[in-house]
Design a protein around this motif. Structure first.
Motif, PDB file in Angstrom:
ATOM      1  N   ARG A 205      47.886  53.204  32.009  1.00  0.00           N
ATOM      2  CA  ARG A 205      46.927  54.022  32.761  1.00  0.00           C
ATOM      3  C   ARG A 205      45.819  53.135  33.361  1.00  0.00           C
ATOM      4  NH1 ARG A 205      43.338  59.191  30.636  1.00  0.00           N
ATOM      5  NH2 ARG A 205      42.679  59.840  32.732  1.00  0.00           N
ATOM      6  N   ALA A 206      45.424  52.132  32.584  1.00  0.00           N
ATOM      7  CA  ALA A 206      44.360  51.226  33.054  1.00  0.00           C
ATOM      8  C   ALA A 206      44.824  50.464  34.290  1.00  0.00           C
ATOM      9  CB  ALA A 206      43.983  50.258  31.936  1.00  0.00           C
ATOM     10  N   GLN A 207      46.070  50.015  34.251  1.00  0.00           N
ATOM     11  CA  GLN A 207      46.602  49.219  35.358  1.00  0.00           C
ATOM     12  C   GLN A 207      46.621  50.010  36.666  1.00  0.00           C
ATOM     13  OE1 GLN A 207      50.358  47.727  34.138  1.00  0.00           O
ATOM     14  NE2 GLN A 207      49.762  45.594  34.457  1.00  0.00           N
ATOM     15  N   LYS A 208      46.866  51.301  36.558  1.00  0.00           N
ATOM     16  CA  LYS A 208      46.975  52.167  37.742  1.00  0.00           C
ATOM     17  C   LYS A 208      45.656  52.228  38.519  1.00  0.00           C
ATOM     18  CE  LYS A 208      50.930  55.068  36.885  1.00  0.00           C
ATOM     19  NZ  LYS A 208      51.483  54.385  35.707  1.00  0.00           N
ATOM     20  N   VAL A 209      44.543  51.999  37.828  1.00  0.00           N
ATOM     21  CA  VAL A 209      43.228  52.046  38.495  1.00  0.00           C
ATOM     22  C   VAL A 209      43.173  50.991  39.606  1.00  0.00           C
ATOM     23  CG1 VAL A 209      40.728  51.710  38.134  1.00  0.00           C
ATOM     24  CG2 VAL A 209      42.103  52.896  36.387  1.00  0.00           C
ATOM     25  N   TYR A 210      43.828  49.847  39.356  1.00  0.00           N
ATOM     26  CA  TYR A 210      43.737  48.709  40.298  1.00  0.00           C
ATOM     27  C   TYR A 210      45.025  48.522  41.109  1.00  0.00           C
ATOM     28  CZ  TYR A 210      40.213  48.093  36.723  1.00  0.00           C
ATOM     29  OH  TYR A 210      39.183  48.328  35.837  1.00  0.00           O
ATOM     30  N   GLU A 211      45.945  49.495  40.981  1.00  0.00           N
ATOM     31  CA  GLU A 211      47.256  49.369  41.614  1.00  0.00           C
ATOM     32  C   GLU A 211      47.136  49.424  43.134  1.00  0.00           C
ATOM     33  OE1 GLU A 211      51.007  50.914  39.422  1.00  0.00           O
ATOM     34  OE2 GLU A 211      50.363  52.471  40.816  1.00  0.00           O
TER      35      GLU A 211
END
Ligand code: NDP
Ligand code: 8X3
Length: 260
Positions: A205-211
């Motif tokens: 979920r964290a990675q999706k913020v910067y995707e």
């Protein structure tokens, strides 16, 4: 530009992200560092790296900024060579959750308010009197774009950063007539451990913020902190909003793949 060589810099939240980048940049410029955070082993690792790379003088301070008694006792009893802090970087902080306010976790709210607002106040209240007394000092507070306007689910985190904005403004007013400077830096999206902490360890979920966008790096923020700290003494950089080119405001970002 003024030199920070041999200046004493206290950085809270130095064990990761923006605080760690600030530590590296100020170490490279010859500053002496007091590095504070809860994870002592991280601080020890960073200190070993900076000593090896820059021959830095470093004082480690395992500290939870929410613990008022610990903040007061550790910072008011710094050993003599370290007691005259020249630059305080109030960086320790976190977000927890992205829930609607009426569904939010009270534990999450308290953690954010205790660290981002009360912790920053405890450290500031302990360190700034010495700066006023010595007629020298600079407080750099890490606020956020989130402090300028709330965004959905941001509620209490945004409120904590709005408080940092008001505290920075008020501190500048109350220090008027002294040479002590106050800067508030308001970053937009910076890829650090921030979102992993926000989502309680959910890295996907964290990675999706910067995707599909290019976020700021912690070094980008450290550059701005360093710029503010090295201006001539008559110049006070009061606030800086810095965002990725892919970000217009807290809710409007450009994602390369989708275009929205
Ligand atoms: P990280 O999670 O990578 O780093 C946060 C740092 O704060 C860690 O060193 C952590 O250390 C420390 N910290 C957290 N709680 C406490 C506490 N109670 N006592 C002492 N230290 C604490 O995140 P960032 O580097 O991104 O965050 C740094 C600051 O920047 C925060 O104030 C954040 O709100 C702000 N910010 C971040 C943005 C982003 O997009 N990343 C954007 C705008 C602002 P430890 O866990 O070892 O105690
Ligand atoms: C961190 C930036 O937009 O995730 O303060 O709140 S944001």
């Amino acid at each position: 530009m003024i030199s920070v060589k041999d200046r004493i810099i206290l950085i809270t939240g130095a064990s990761a992200g923006i605080g760690m980048s600030c530590a590296s940049l100020f170490a490279e410029a010859g500053a002496k560092l007091i590095l504070a955070a809860r994870r002592q082993e991280r601080l020890e690792q960073l200190a070993a790296e900076l000593k090896g790379q820059f021959n830095s003088e470093i004082y480690l301070l395992p500290l939870d900024v929410r613990d008022r008694a610990a903040v007061e006792s550790s910072l008011s009893s710094l050993p003599e060579p370290w007691s005259s802090v020249d630059i305080l970087i109030n960086n320790a902080g976190l977000s927890r959750g992205l829930d609607k306010l009426y569904q939010g976790s009270i534990e999450d709210w308290e953690e954010m308010i205790d660290a981002n607002v009360k912790g920053l106040l405890y450290v500031t209240r302990t360190i700034v009197p010495g700066m006023v007394q010595r007629g020298r000092g600079h407080v750099v507070n890490i606020g956020s774009i989130a402090g300028r306007a709330a965004y959905p689910g941001g509620n209490v985190y945004c409120a904590s950063k709005a408080a940092v904005r008001a505290i920075s403004e008020g501190l500048k007013q109350d220090l008027l007539g002294t040479p002590v400077r106050v800067t508030e830096i308001q970053p937009g999206l910076v890829e650090t451990e921030f979102s992993i902490v926000r989502f309680h360890g959910d890295t996907d979920r964290a990675q999706k913020v910067y995707e599909d966008l290019t976020p700021l790096t912690p070094d980008d923020v450290a550059d701005v902190v360093f710029f503010a700290a090295t201006r001539s003494p008559h110049v006070n950089i009061s606030e800086v909003l810095l965002v990725p080119t892919d970000q217009a405001n807290a809710t409007l970002v450009h994602r390369h793949r989708t275009g929205v």
